[in-house]
Design an enzyme around this catalytic site. Structure first.
Site, PDB file in Angstrom:
ATOM      1  CG  HIS A   1       2.993  39.913  -8.342  1.00 58.25           C
ATOM      2  ND1 HIS A   1       2.861  39.785  -7.458  1.00 58.25           N
ATOM      3  CD2 HIS A   1       3.302  40.928  -8.917  1.00 58.25           C
ATOM      4  CE1 HIS A   1       2.868  41.194  -7.137  1.00 58.25           C
ATOM      5  NE2 HIS A   1       3.107  42.318  -8.173  1.00 58.25           N
TER       6      HIS A   1
ATOM      7  CD  GLU B   1       3.093  45.281  -5.764  1.00 57.67           C
ATOM      8  OE1 GLU B   1       3.654  44.381  -6.736  1.00 57.67           O
ATOM      9  OE2 GLU B   1       2.529  45.186  -4.320  1.00 57.67           O
TER      10      GLU B   1
END
Lengths: 134, 134
Positions: free
Chosen positions: A7, A130
């Protein structure tokens, strides 16, 4: 080592307005907001055919995105998330290369219930990265 | 209206170092650099299983990413690109909703040889959004 782009996370000052923008103006599939108190954010997921956009609004006084929004009051891309097969192997490879892992270096359980780590933006072209064990 | 996330573009001060980072440290498939003089950038493409990351380094004195790198010397996410089927229909829908399209409002041919438009970051949560006719 890194796999799919899981994402792109965009911090926003007003998640209702941002959801409307993606739903009505951009014509996307936008989820209902979810308050993730342990992560200090309210999140909505925008499902694109190949990946997701996550909109994040600060929740509570300790929100990890509060400072980002102070600096960027309109919002902005907060982080990008790459999938890895084995987060411990990924971490060890990164540490061996000299890259910095934020926090204790031990994976935490992220917003999707999977182990995650964050990497230092200074080591990744000013981009907070991340890693999520897929 | 918007379809796939075509790419995330990251502006970098040193594309050779950034390519090395993605190739060696993150283990990705990174293309050779391409100088796109008419776009004022040198670009490399990082192929992920579901989308692309593009690294952009300024090229020439009129580079559209020079100011961004002055403000963000380590680099950072410069824009995100969504695919649309019909860029004129997308533009007209956006303009009707009050969103601002950058430049003349006429699509230009982007770095992939396809018609593109950029949308004003103030109207999209502080995020520069590119639309590309897929």
């Amino acid at each position: 080592m890194i796999g799919r782009l899981n994402h792109v996370a965009i911090a926003v000052p007003d998640i209702a307005a941002a959801s409307d923008l993606y739903r009505k103006t951009l014509g996307s599939d936008v989820s209902a907001p979810e308050a993730l108190e342990e992560h200090g954010v309210t999140v909505v997921f925008i499902t694109l055919p190949n990946t997701k956009i996550e909109l994040l609004e600060p929740l509570g006084e300790e929100s990890p995105i509060a400072k980002f929004l102070e600096k960027n009051p309109d919002g902005g891309v907060h982080h990008i998330c790459y999938e890895v097969d084995d987060i411990i192997a990924a971490r060890d490879r990164l540490l061996a290369s000299g890259a910095r892992v934020l926090g204790s270096g031990e994976p935490k359980i992220g917003a999707h219930g999977k182990p995650v780590l964050f990497l230092h933006p200074k080591d990744f072209n000013g981009t907070l990265v991340e890693l999520e064990q897929a």
